[in-house]
Scaffold this motif. Sequence first.
Motif, PDB file in Angstrom:
ATOM      1  N   PRO A 139     -93.157  45.953  68.187  1.00 26.00           N
ATOM      2  CA  PRO A 139     -94.203  46.979  67.984  1.00 26.00           C
ATOM      3  C   PRO A 139     -94.755  47.029  66.554  1.00 26.00           C
ATOM      4  CG  PRO A 139     -92.037  48.026  67.861  1.00 26.00           C
ATOM      5  CD  PRO A 139     -91.798  46.524  67.957  1.00 26.00           C
ATOM      6  N   ALA A 141     -79.684  51.463  72.988  1.00 21.26           N
ATOM      7  CA  ALA A 141     -80.491  52.234  72.030  1.00 21.26           C
ATOM      8  C   ALA A 141     -81.277  53.315  72.784  1.00 21.26           C
ATOM      9  CB  ALA A 141     -81.451  51.288  71.320  1.00 21.26           C
ATOM     10  N   GLU A 175     -95.279  43.687  76.578  1.00 16.61           N
ATOM     11  CA  GLU A 175     -95.141  44.061  75.157  1.00 16.61           C
ATOM     12  C   GLU A 175     -96.404  44.676  74.551  1.00 16.61           C
ATOM     13  OE1 GLU A 175     -93.095  41.096  72.752  1.00 16.61           O
ATOM     14  OE2 GLU A 175     -92.098  40.311  74.528  1.00 16.61           O
ATOM     15  N   LEU A 206     -96.073  57.014  71.850  1.00 14.09           N
ATOM     16  CA  LEU A 206     -96.065  57.738  73.139  1.00 14.09           C
ATOM     17  C   LEU A 206     -94.934  58.762  73.264  1.00 14.09           C
ATOM     18  CD1 LEU A 206     -97.152  54.479  74.237  1.00 14.09           C
ATOM     19  CD2 LEU A 206     -98.168  56.345  75.539  1.00 14.09           C
ATOM     20  N   ASP A 244     -79.964  49.794  80.935  1.00 18.33           N
ATOM     21  CA  ASP A 244     -79.407  50.555  79.817  1.00 18.33           C
ATOM     22  C   ASP A 244     -79.359  49.668  78.576  1.00 18.33           C
ATOM     23  OD1 ASP A 244     -77.886  51.888  77.989  1.00 18.33           O
ATOM     24  OD2 ASP A 244     -76.289  52.449  79.375  1.00 18.33           O
ATOM     25  N   PRO A 245     -80.370  49.790  77.697  1.00 18.75           N
ATOM     26  CA  PRO A 245     -80.345  48.961  76.500  1.00 18.75           C
ATOM     27  C   PRO A 245     -79.464  49.522  75.379  1.00 18.75           C
ATOM     28  CG  PRO A 245     -82.421  50.168  76.617  1.00 18.75           C
ATOM     29  CD  PRO A 245     -81.591  50.602  77.793  1.00 18.75           C
ATOM     30  N   ILE A 302     -99.131  51.489  78.930  1.00 21.03           N
ATOM     31  CA  ILE A 302     -98.533  52.120  80.109  1.00 21.03           C
ATOM     32  C   ILE A 302     -98.326  53.595  79.782  1.00 21.03           C
ATOM     33  CG2 ILE A 302     -96.492  52.134  81.593  1.00 21.03           C
ATOM     34  CD1 ILE A 302     -96.209  49.082  80.426  1.00 21.03           C
ATOM     35  N   MET A 314     -89.224  50.243  77.599  1.00 20.49           N
ATOM     36  CA  MET A 314     -88.351  49.424  78.449  1.00 20.49           C
ATOM     37  C   MET A 314     -89.164  48.597  79.446  1.00 20.49           C
ATOM     38  SD  MET A 314     -85.129  51.998  79.091  1.00 20.49           S
ATOM     39  CE  MET A 314     -84.236  50.874  80.144  1.00 20.49           C
ATOM     40  N   ALA A 329     -86.669  45.575  79.529  1.00 18.23           N
ATOM     41  CA  ALA A 329     -85.293  45.732  79.042  1.00 18.23           C
ATOM     42  C   ALA A 329     -84.309  45.698  80.214  1.00 18.23           C
ATOM     43  CB  ALA A 329     -85.175  47.067  78.307  1.00 18.23           C
ATOM     44  N   ALA A 383     -92.290  47.721  78.935  1.00 15.60           N
ATOM     45  CA  ALA A 383     -93.079  46.758  78.147  1.00 15.60           C
ATOM     46  C   ALA A 383     -92.226  45.587  77.657  1.00 15.60           C
ATOM     47  CB  ALA A 383     -93.755  47.466  76.979  1.00 15.60           C
ATOM     48  N   LEU A 426     -86.017  44.506  68.758  1.00 18.81           N
ATOM     49  CA  LEU A 426     -85.236  43.664  67.850  1.00 18.81           C
ATOM     50  C   LEU A 426     -85.965  42.381  67.447  1.00 18.81           C
ATOM     51  CD1 LEU A 426     -81.804  44.139  69.656  1.00 18.81           C
ATOM     52  CD2 LEU A 426     -82.439  45.052  67.426  1.00 18.81           C
ATOM     53  N   HIS A 436     -74.307  40.181  77.715  1.00 17.55           N
ATOM     54  CA  HIS A 436     -74.260  40.545  79.130  1.00 17.55           C
ATOM     55  C   HIS A 436     -73.983  39.247  79.885  1.00 17.55           C
ATOM     56  CE1 HIS A 436     -75.997  43.984  77.275  1.00 17.55           C
ATOM     57  NE2 HIS A 436     -77.118  43.359  77.009  1.00 17.55           N
ATOM     58  N   GLY A 449     -93.052  52.879  71.337  1.00 15.81           N
ATOM     59  CA  GLY A 449     -92.146  53.718  72.145  1.00 15.81           C
ATOM     60  C   GLY A 449     -91.207  54.451  71.209  1.00 15.81           C
ATOM     61  N   THR A 471     -87.572  54.346  75.026  1.00 20.57           N
ATOM     62  CA  THR A 471     -88.410  55.072  75.983  1.00 20.57           C
ATOM     63  C   THR A 471     -88.575  54.220  77.255  1.00 20.57           C
ATOM     64  OG1 THR A 471     -90.428  54.052  75.128  1.00 20.57           O
ATOM     65  CG2 THR A 471     -89.744  56.138  74.111  1.00 20.57           C
ATOM     66  N   GLY A 480    -102.117  46.178  78.090  1.00 23.68           N
ATOM     67  CA  GLY A 480    -102.558  47.535  78.388  1.00 23.68           C
ATOM     68  C   GLY A 480    -101.500  48.511  77.902  1.00 23.68           C
TER      69      GLY A 480
HETATM   70  C1  LIG Z   1     -78.609  48.623  68.906  1.00 19.89           C
HETATM   71  C2  LIG Z   1     -79.585  48.065  69.883  1.00 19.89           C
HETATM   72  C3  LIG Z   1     -79.117  47.545  71.066  1.00 19.89           C
HETATM   73  C4  LIG Z   1     -80.018  47.050  72.007  1.00 19.89           C
HETATM   74  N1  LIG Z   1     -79.536  46.550  73.180  1.00 19.89           N
HETATM   75  C5  LIG Z   1     -80.388  46.152  74.129  1.00 19.89           C
HETATM   76  C6  LIG Z   1     -79.898  45.726  75.398  1.00 19.89           C
HETATM   77  O1  LIG Z   1     -78.707  45.700  75.649  1.00 19.89           O
HETATM   78  N2  LIG Z   1     -80.800  45.362  76.329  1.00 19.89           N
HETATM   79  C7  LIG Z   1     -82.145  45.395  76.086  1.00 19.89           C
HETATM   80  O2  LIG Z   1     -82.911  45.072  76.991  1.00 19.89           O
HETATM   81  N3  LIG Z   1     -82.638  45.769  74.885  1.00 19.89           N
HETATM   82  C8  LIG Z   1     -81.810  46.159  73.912  1.00 19.89           C
HETATM   83  N4  LIG Z   1     -82.295  46.577  72.705  1.00 19.89           N
HETATM   84  C9  LIG Z   1     -83.738  46.456  72.420  1.00 19.89           C
HETATM   85  C10 LIG Z   1     -84.626  47.692  72.684  1.00 19.89           C
HETATM   86  O3  LIG Z   1     -83.873  48.886  72.717  1.00 19.89           O
HETATM   87  C11 LIG Z   1     -85.382  47.531  73.995  1.00 19.89           C
HETATM   88  O4  LIG Z   1     -86.228  46.399  73.927  1.00 19.89           O
HETATM   89  C12 LIG Z   1     -86.243  48.734  74.374  1.00 19.89           C
HETATM   90  O5  LIG Z   1     -86.807  48.502  75.634  1.00 19.89           O
HETATM   91  C13 LIG Z   1     -87.353  49.067  73.389  1.00 19.89           C
HETATM   92  O6  LIG Z   1     -87.886  50.328  73.764  1.00 19.89           O
HETATM   93  P1  LIG Z   1     -88.656  51.246  72.739  1.00 19.89           P
HETATM   94  O7  LIG Z   1     -89.015  52.502  73.440  1.00 19.89           O
HETATM   95  O8  LIG Z   1     -87.914  51.389  71.479  1.00 19.89           O
HETATM   96  O9  LIG Z   1     -89.971  50.398  72.539  1.00 19.89           O
HETATM   97  P2  LIG Z   1     -90.662  49.843  71.181  1.00 19.89           P
HETATM   98  O10 LIG Z   1     -89.677  49.056  70.411  1.00 19.89           O
HETATM   99  O11 LIG Z   1     -91.339  50.966  70.478  1.00 19.89           O
HETATM  100  O12 LIG Z   1     -91.774  48.911  71.795  1.00 19.89           O
HETATM  101  C14 LIG Z   1     -91.436  47.782  72.544  1.00 19.89           C
HETATM  102  C15 LIG Z   1     -92.665  46.945  72.852  1.00 19.89           C
HETATM  103  O13 LIG Z   1     -93.400  47.549  73.887  1.00 19.89           O
HETATM  104  C16 LIG Z   1     -94.667  48.012  73.455  1.00 19.89           C
HETATM  105  N5  LIG Z   1     -94.781  49.331  74.041  1.00 19.89           N
HETATM  106  C17 LIG Z   1     -94.039  50.431  73.783  1.00 19.89           C
HETATM  107  N6  LIG Z   1     -94.396  51.424  74.591  1.00 19.89           N
HETATM  108  C18 LIG Z   1     -95.395  50.949  75.378  1.00 19.89           C
HETATM  109  C19 LIG Z   1     -96.189  51.491  76.408  1.00 19.89           C
HETATM  110  N7  LIG Z   1     -96.036  52.752  76.810  1.00 19.89           N
HETATM  111  N8  LIG Z   1     -97.118  50.712  76.997  1.00 19.89           N
HETATM  112  C20 LIG Z   1     -97.291  49.430  76.611  1.00 19.89           C
HETATM  113  N9  LIG Z   1     -96.573  48.864  75.648  1.00 19.89           N
HETATM  114  C21 LIG Z   1     -95.630  49.619  75.032  1.00 19.89           C
HETATM  115  C22 LIG Z   1     -94.649  47.939  71.951  1.00 19.89           C
HETATM  116  O14 LIG Z   1     -95.916  47.658  71.408  1.00 19.89           O
HETATM  117  C23 LIG Z   1     -93.668  46.811  71.726  1.00 19.89           C
HETATM  118  O15 LIG Z   1     -94.333  45.583  71.850  1.00 19.89           O
HETATM  119  C24 LIG Z   1     -81.416  47.079  71.737  1.00 19.89           C
HETATM  120  C25 LIG Z   1     -81.884  47.628  70.538  1.00 19.89           C
HETATM  121  C26 LIG Z   1     -80.977  48.110  69.603  1.00 19.89           C
HETATM  122  C27 LIG Z   1     -81.509  48.687  68.340  1.00 19.89           C
END
Ligand SMILES: Cc1cc2nc3c(=O)[nH]c(=O)nc-3n(C[C@H](O)[C@H](O)[C@H](O)COP(=O)(O)OP(=O)(O)OC[C@H]3O[C@@H](n4cnc5c(N)ncnc54)[C@H](O)[C@@H]3O)c2cc1C
Length: 458
Positions: free
Chosen positions: A81, A136, A199, A92, A133-134, A205, A143, A148, A145, A77, A373, A72, A139, A203
Amino acid sequence: MALPDSILRRLEEVVDPDRISTGESNLSLHAKDESFHEPHLPDVVIWPKDTEEVSRIVRICHDANIPVTPWGAGTSLEGNPIPVRGGVVIDLQQMNEILGIREDDLQVDVQAGVVFKDLNKKLARYGLFFPPDPGASATIGGMVANNASGIRAIKYGATKDLIQKLTVVLADGEIIRPGTLAFKTSSGLDLCRLFAGSEGILGIITEITLRLVGIPPEFLSATVSFPDAESATQTISQIIRSGLSPAALEFLGINCVRLVNKYTEEFDFPESPLVFIEFHGTNKEGLAIDLDLVRGLCEDNGATHFQAGIGRQARAKLWQARYDLHDFILREHPGLEPMAIDTAVPISKLPALVTYAERIALESDIIGYVFGHAGSGNIHMPMMGNPRDKTSWDVLEDINHRLVEYAISLGGTATGEHGVGIGKMQFMEMEHGTSLKIMRQIKHLFDPKGILNPGKMF
Ligand SMILES: Cc1cc2nc3c(=O)[nH]c(=O)nc-3n(C[C@H](O)[C@H](O)[C@H](O)COP(=O)(O)OP(=O)(O)OC[C@H]3O[C@@H](n4cnc5c(N)ncnc54)[C@H](O)[C@@H]3O)c2cc1C
């Protein structure tokens, strides 16, 4: 195993040349998320633009047994991925179209690469928003996957609670569309929820229909200081039990408050544990009554400082400071990396968990940045260290282990919102016991060849 040239040629036939890369910098950008976990280079990165392209890519990989890891924004953390077995990363982020907004149904259809902040900017024109609202720039696909949630889960739920329908490409390239546009359903097994938090191992998404919420006309926020973490978290538990419905209830331990004071110009909170509270509602009078009740509870528990009536701008700055906390911690420890703690427990057990976290940090002589939280029982304590210095890193590993074990013993979980990734794999047996066998069977059913995000979760 390096990707055979013949497979690369076939993949190049699926997308335009500028949407596939084996260049070193692109591979490095997809080797590591925001965690400390060891980077692994993929063999190739591909940026598809629609579901059909994803399906064709996955089909090629399936036939040739090539690992496929969806990507994404890479803000995870726990190493979620990181393509630990190399192969193909499907990024994506170019699938970033908002496909349709049905404001009367409070629904939106998006491609998986839409960033939730961009979505909310667009939705604001319709008086709507997507609450999870994570912080960061994640996507929507990432979220879903990771399931979040973030600061507003206490009122509006996590991402999984707001999924109406998905489009998913399975391990062999088949496309399925589980879910419904109806508000409720009792029809069949809930596959949408199965994909939430999967995660990328079941599949990919590609499209999501989300349920939205109307932007509340009125907000009311307060900050409250407490003499110690126990009284702060006890109050949080009492606020929830009293039937009030805060939209956010965040806890910051004393070390976090110090950093907010140090790195922001606006704030100079008393150096003691702090709680941020926010209410959403339709009129100011109702919210003021709720806040008065909260003030009473806080005072009964020894609150030393209660500031309410925070204006719109100050409120935005307050939340920004809360979101920036992760960066403040990194700035405070240049050159070190964070090990994440993301435990969650039933709300009545929150004081025990926070007290335990602070105690073992103190005993182990590390700085415990406890925050989270708290209204949904979810506590973080990033610990800064050098993963290459085994002796000191082992101390952090030990704290991680003890904290998760304690949270699970209280009926809680190893991860409230970050997901399992690599970091929390070690706790799956402890948390899930015999249910883990069923999870493994589900994985095998969806992905018998084990090509999707291999080396994760189990
Ligand atoms: C500063 C900071 C603060 C954060 N605070 C929070 C918070 O408060 N709450 C929270 O929930 N999270 C938090 N996070 C964690 C993170 O932002 C979330 O987990 C977020 O959902 C990850 O989204 P991403 O798009 O970066 O996905 P990625 O990190 O790129 O991928 C996440 C996982 O999903 C898989 N994936 C990605 N896209 C798809 C798809 N389309 N289909 C299937 N699988 C997929 C990947 O393979 C991986 O396993 C924080 C991160 C940071 C850096």
